[in-house]
Motif scaffolding. Structure first.
Motif, PDB file in Angstrom:
ATOM      1  N   LYS A   7      60.027  48.345  46.734  1.00 20.62           N
ATOM      2  CA  LYS A   7      60.922  49.080  46.278  1.00 20.62           C
ATOM      3  C   LYS A   7      60.967  49.912  45.007  1.00 20.62           C
ATOM      4  CE  LYS A   7      65.247  51.161  46.833  1.00 20.62           C
ATOM      5  NZ  LYS A   7      65.305  52.127  47.978  1.00 20.62           N
ATOM      6  N   GLU A   8      60.400  49.250  44.021  1.00 20.20           N
ATOM      7  CA  GLU A   8      60.020  50.011  42.618  1.00 20.20           C
ATOM      8  C   GLU A   8      58.813  50.898  42.897  1.00 20.20           C
ATOM      9  OE1 GLU A   8      59.381  47.416  39.275  1.00 20.20           O
ATOM     10  OE2 GLU A   8      61.025  45.851  39.588  1.00 20.20           O
ATOM     11  N   ALA A   9      57.901  50.552  43.773  1.00 23.85           N
ATOM     12  CA  ALA A   9      56.641  51.401  43.950  1.00 23.85           C
ATOM     13  C   ALA A   9      57.358  52.418  44.552  1.00 23.85           C
ATOM     14  CB  ALA A   9      55.676  50.670  44.838  1.00 23.85           C
ATOM     15  N   GLU A  10      57.882  52.357  45.775  1.00 19.72           N
ATOM     16  CA  GLU A  10      58.464  53.593  46.530  1.00 19.72           C
ATOM     17  C   GLU A  10      59.232  54.436  45.521  1.00 19.72           C
ATOM     18  OE1 GLU A  10      60.731  51.813  49.571  1.00 19.72           O
ATOM     19  OE2 GLU A  10      59.086  51.536  50.956  1.00 19.72           O
ATOM     20  N   VAL A  11      60.265  54.110  44.672  1.00 18.69           N
ATOM     21  CA  VAL A  11      60.778  55.181  43.816  1.00 18.69           C
ATOM     22  C   VAL A  11      59.976  55.595  43.065  1.00 18.69           C
ATOM     23  CG1 VAL A  11      62.473  54.970  41.763  1.00 18.69           C
ATOM     24  CG2 VAL A  11      63.134  53.478  44.134  1.00 18.69           C
ATOM     25  N   ILE A  12      59.031  54.977  42.468  1.00 17.66           N
ATOM     26  CA  ILE A  12      58.244  55.374  41.210  1.00 17.66           C
ATOM     27  C   ILE A  12      57.418  56.671  42.232  1.00 17.66           C
ATOM     28  CG2 ILE A  12      55.990  55.198  40.072  1.00 17.66           C
ATOM     29  CD1 ILE A  12      57.278  52.512  39.277  1.00 17.66           C
ATOM     30  N   ALA A  13      56.707  56.267  43.327  1.00 15.12           N
ATOM     31  CA  ALA A  13      56.077  57.577  43.711  1.00 15.12           C
ATOM     32  C   ALA A  13      56.718  58.588  44.152  1.00 15.12           C
ATOM     33  CB  ALA A  13      55.171  56.758  45.263  1.00 15.12           C
ATOM     34  N   LEU A  62      49.338  47.159  46.704  1.00 11.69           N
ATOM     35  CA  LEU A  62      49.701  46.115  45.568  1.00 11.69           C
ATOM     36  C   LEU A  62      48.899  44.886  45.924  1.00 11.69           C
ATOM     37  CD1 LEU A  62      53.444  46.262  45.416  1.00 11.69           C
ATOM     38  CD2 LEU A  62      51.868  47.934  44.113  1.00 11.69           C
ATOM     39  N   VAL A  63      47.681  44.839  45.019  1.00 13.80           N
ATOM     40  CA  VAL A  63      46.619  43.867  45.319  1.00 13.80           C
ATOM     41  C   VAL A  63      46.744  42.572  44.477  1.00 13.80           C
ATOM     42  CG1 VAL A  63      44.124  43.235  45.346  1.00 13.80           C
ATOM     43  CG2 VAL A  63      45.047  45.668  45.983  1.00 13.80           C
ATOM     44  N   SER A  64      47.224  41.485  45.070  1.00 15.63           N
ATOM     45  CA  SER A  64      47.528  40.422  44.410  1.00 15.63           C
ATOM     46  C   SER A  64      47.301  38.973  45.237  1.00 15.63           C
ATOM     47  CB  SER A  64      48.939  40.355  43.650  1.00 15.63           C
ATOM     48  OG  SER A  64      49.194  39.136  42.932  1.00 15.63           O
ATOM     49  N   LYS A  65      46.836  37.937  44.681  1.00 19.02           N
ATOM     50  CA  LYS A  65      46.955  36.637  45.553  1.00 19.02           C
ATOM     51  C   LYS A  65      48.632  36.123  46.013  1.00 19.02           C
ATOM     52  CE  LYS A  65      44.085  35.025  47.024  1.00 19.02           C
ATOM     53  NZ  LYS A  65      43.537  35.044  48.520  1.00 19.02           N
ATOM     54  N   ASP A  66      49.338  36.615  44.807  1.00 19.30           N
ATOM     55  CA  ASP A  66      50.725  36.305  44.664  1.00 19.30           C
ATOM     56  C   ASP A  66      51.620  37.405  45.332  1.00 19.30           C
ATOM     57  OD1 ASP A  66      53.181  35.336  44.504  1.00 19.30           O
ATOM     58  OD2 ASP A  66      53.336  35.442  42.196  1.00 19.30           O
ATOM     59  N   GLN A  67      52.054  37.272  46.550  1.00 19.04           N
ATOM     60  CA  GLN A  67      52.553  38.222  47.501  1.00 19.04           C
ATOM     61  C   GLN A  67      54.140  37.842  47.523  1.00 19.04           C
ATOM     62  OE1 GLN A  67      51.263  41.471  48.894  1.00 19.04           O
ATOM     63  NE2 GLN A  67      49.920  40.892  47.330  1.00 19.04           N
ATOM     64  N   THR A  68      54.376  36.795  46.709  1.00 19.16           N
ATOM     65  CA  THR A  68      56.057  36.462  46.917  1.00 19.16           C
ATOM     66  C   THR A  68      57.109  37.428  46.387  1.00 19.16           C
ATOM     67  OG1 THR A  68      55.838  35.290  44.705  1.00 19.16           O
ATOM     68  CG2 THR A  68      55.292  34.010  46.705  1.00 19.16           C
ATOM     69  N   LEU A  69      56.627  38.278  45.452  1.00 20.57           N
ATOM     70  CA  LEU A  69      57.645  39.388  45.182  1.00 20.57           C
ATOM     71  C   LEU A  69      57.318  40.765  45.656  1.00 20.57           C
ATOM     72  CD1 LEU A  69      57.476  38.362  41.158  1.00 20.57           C
ATOM     73  CD2 LEU A  69      59.036  37.738  42.790  1.00 20.57           C
ATOM     74  N   LEU A  70      56.433  40.640  46.803  1.00 23.83           N
ATOM     75  CA  LEU A  70      56.367  42.115  47.276  1.00 23.83           C
ATOM     76  C   LEU A  70      57.546  42.846  47.720  1.00 23.83           C
ATOM     77  CD1 LEU A  70      54.306  44.005  48.608  1.00 23.83           C
ATOM     78  CD2 LEU A  70      54.576  42.775  50.706  1.00 23.83           C
ATOM     79  N   SER A  71      58.399  42.220  48.127  1.00 23.54           N
ATOM     80  CA  SER A  71      59.755  42.970  48.558  1.00 23.54           C
ATOM     81  C   SER A  71      60.371  43.767  47.329  1.00 23.54           C
ATOM     82  CB  SER A  71      60.846  41.898  49.036  1.00 23.54           C
ATOM     83  OG  SER A  71      61.092  40.991  48.180  1.00 23.54           O
ATOM     84  N   LYS A  72      60.386  42.743  46.113  1.00 21.69           N
ATOM     85  CA  LYS A  72      60.878  43.566  44.877  1.00 21.69           C
ATOM     86  C   LYS A  72      59.972  44.864  44.512  1.00 21.69           C
ATOM     87  CE  LYS A  72      62.051  43.213  39.980  1.00 21.69           C
ATOM     88  NZ  LYS A  72      61.810  41.872  38.842  1.00 21.69           N
TER      89      LYS A  72
END
Length: 399
Positions: A371-377, A358-368
Motif C-alpha cells: 500500500k505504501e509503495a502504491e501511494v508513493i509511486a 520489494l526484494v527481501s527474504k522477509d515477506q511478512t509485511l508485504l501487505s503493508k
C-alpha cells in the motif's frame, strides 16, 4: 485513467546482502562522462533560452554528443597537445517558431565551452579542443506528440531505478567525488579523468582506481610515484570514513603503471581524451551515477534528452526517485526496484506498466509495504511536472 501500478514481493536476497557485488563509476573527466555532461548542459541551456524567448520549453534532444580523442605529448614539468580532441554536439532542436529564428547553436556552443572551462582547469578549451555542432530541426511526428501542457510520451520505452545505495555503491560514488572534489585542494597533480571499480566478495572489497596525473605539476618519476602514493593514502583514509569497519578494503591505484619502464598514467590536461579514449553519450554511468551489473539497468542514455516528454530521461530519473522514496518509508533493508514503461503518445503520468519490486527474504509485511509503495509511486506520477523542473534546474544527476 488508471496508473497501472503493480507492486510485488520478491523472495530473494537483496544485492547488498549477497556474497558478490560489482560497482563502477566513470568520473567527470572520463570521455563518456564528458559527453554526458556536455549533452545535458546543452539541453538545460536550450530550456532556459526557450523559456526566455518563447515562454515555454520547446522540443529538443541533444543526446548524441561524440568525442574523438586527440594526440598529446606529456612530459615531466609540462608537455603539449599535438592534435586537439574533436567534440561534436549532435541533436535535434526547435530552431524556429512563429516566424522567429532561435539562437540554438550559439546557446549550445556557449554552454559546452562554459562547462569545460569551469570543470577542467588544466584544459585550454579554445586551443586544445575543436568544438563543432550539428543541431537540426526535429521530425514532425516527434514534435507532434511534444505538448508541454500534456506531457505526452515521445516513445514506447522504459526506465529503471533502485534504492537504497549499498555500502559498495556509496564507496564508489564517494571515492570519485572525493578525488574530483576535496582532494584537488591538496593534490593538484591529480586530473579529472578518474575511474573507480569495486569488487566485493563477502566483507572484503578490492577498490581499483585509475587517475590521470597532470604532467606540468610533476618534476620527475620519483615525484610521480610520491604523488600517486599520496593519492592512495588520502583515498584510503576517505574510504575508511565511508565503510567504517563494515568492510575490509584493499585499494589499488593506477595498476597499469610500470615504474621501471617509466610507463605511467601521465597527461597534459588530466583528461584521457587528449590521446587515449573517445567518448559517447550513454556509454558510461546510468542516471544514478553508477554502473551496476548486479542491479536492473537500462541501456537508454539519460543525458541530453528533453525533460518534458522523453521517457529515456524522465522515467530513468523518476524510477530512482520513486525507489528512494519507498526505501525511506519502508525499510533500508529492503531492495526496491522500479521499472516504468510508456507508450508513445500517452500521458507520461500514466505508464502502461509501473512495476515496483520489494526484494527481501522477509515477506511478512508485504501487505503493508504494498500500500505504501502504491501511494508513493502514484504521487510521483501525478507530479511529473515537478520531475521536469528538477531536471531543468540541475537538481538531479543524469550520469
Amino acid at each position: 485513467m488508471a496508473k497501472n501500478i503493480y507492486v510485488e514481493g520478491i523472495d530473494e536476497m537483496p544485492v547488498p546482502q549477497r556474497k558478490v557485488e560489482l560497482v563502477e563509476r566513470k568520473g567527470i573527466g572520463h570521455p563518456d562522462s564528458v559527453a554526458d555532461a556536455l549533452a545535458e548542459e546543452v539541453s538545460k541551456a536550450l530550456c532556459r533560452m526557450y523559456r526566455k524567448e518563447i515562454g515555454t520549453v520547446l522540443h529538443h534532444n541533444t543526446d548524441e554528443t561524440q568525442i574523438v580523442a586527440g594526440q598529446s605529448s606529456p612530459r615531466f614539468k609540462g608537455g603539449h597537445i599535438v592534435d586537439p580532441a574533436y567534440i561534436l554536439l549532435v541533436g535535434r532542436a526547435t530552431t524556429h517558431v512563429k516566424g522567429m529564428d532561435l539562437p540554438c547553436k550559439p546557446t549550445a556552443l556557449r554552454a559546452a565551452r562554459d562547462y569545460m572551462k569551469r570543470t577542467f582547469p588544466n584544459l585550454d578549451v579554445d586551443s586544445e579542443t575543436i568544438l563543432d555542432i550539428k543541431l537540426g530541426h526535429g521530425s514532425d511526428d516527434l514534435r507532434g506528440v511534444y505538448q508541454t501542457s500534456k506531457f505526452l510520451a515521445n516513445d514506447t520505452s522504459f526506465g529503471v531505478g533502485y534504492a537504497p545505495y549499498s555500502l559498495t555503491d556509496r564507496l564508489v560514488l564517494g571515492t570519485e567525488e572525493y578525488i574530483n572534489g576535496e582532494l584537488k585542494k591538496s593534490l593538484k597533480e591529480t586530473g579529472q579523468d578518474v575511474k573507480v571499480m569495486a569488487s566485493r566478495i563477502g566483507k572484503k572489497l578490492t577498490l581499483t582506481v585509475a587517475c590521470a596525473m597532470v604532467d606540468k605539476y610533476i618534476d620527475d618519476i620519483d615525484h610521480y610515484v610520491s604523488a600517486v602514493q599520496e593519492l592512495k593514502d588520502k583515498v584510503y583514509d576517505n574510504a575508511m570514513k565511508i565503510v567504517n569497519d563494515d568492510l575490509v578494503v584493499n585499494l589499488e591505484v593506477n595498476t597499469g603503471d610500470n615504474i621501471k619502464k617509466k610507463v605511467i598514467y601521465m597527461t597534459c590536461t588530466g583528461l584521457s581524451q587528449e590521446m587515449g579514449d573517445d567518448g559517447s553519450v550513454g556509454r558510461g554511468n546510468r542516471a544514478n551515477g553508477l554502473i551496476t551489473p548486479y542491479r536492473p539497468m537500462s541501456m537508454e542514455a539519460t543525458s541530453g534528452k528533453n525533460p518534458i516528454t522523453h521517457i529515456g530521461k524522465i522515467y530513468n530519473i523518476m524510477s530512482r526517485l520513486i525507489a528512494e522514496d519507498i526505501a525511506r518509508n519502508v525499510s533500508q533493508d529492503v531492495e526496491v526496484r522500479v521499472r516504468l514503461l510508456s507508450q508513445i503518445g500517452k500521458p507520461v503520468s500514466h505508464p502502461l506498466n509501473a512495476n515496483v519490486q520489494l526484494v527481501s527474504k522477509d515477506q511478512t509485511l508485504l501487505s503493508k509495504w504494498k500500500k505504501e509503495a502504491e501511494v508513493i509511486a502514484n504521487d510521483w506520477l501525478n507530479n511529473v511536472d515537478k520531475v521536469s523542473e528538477m531536471i531543468i534546474d540541475g537538481k538531479v544527476r543524469t550520469f
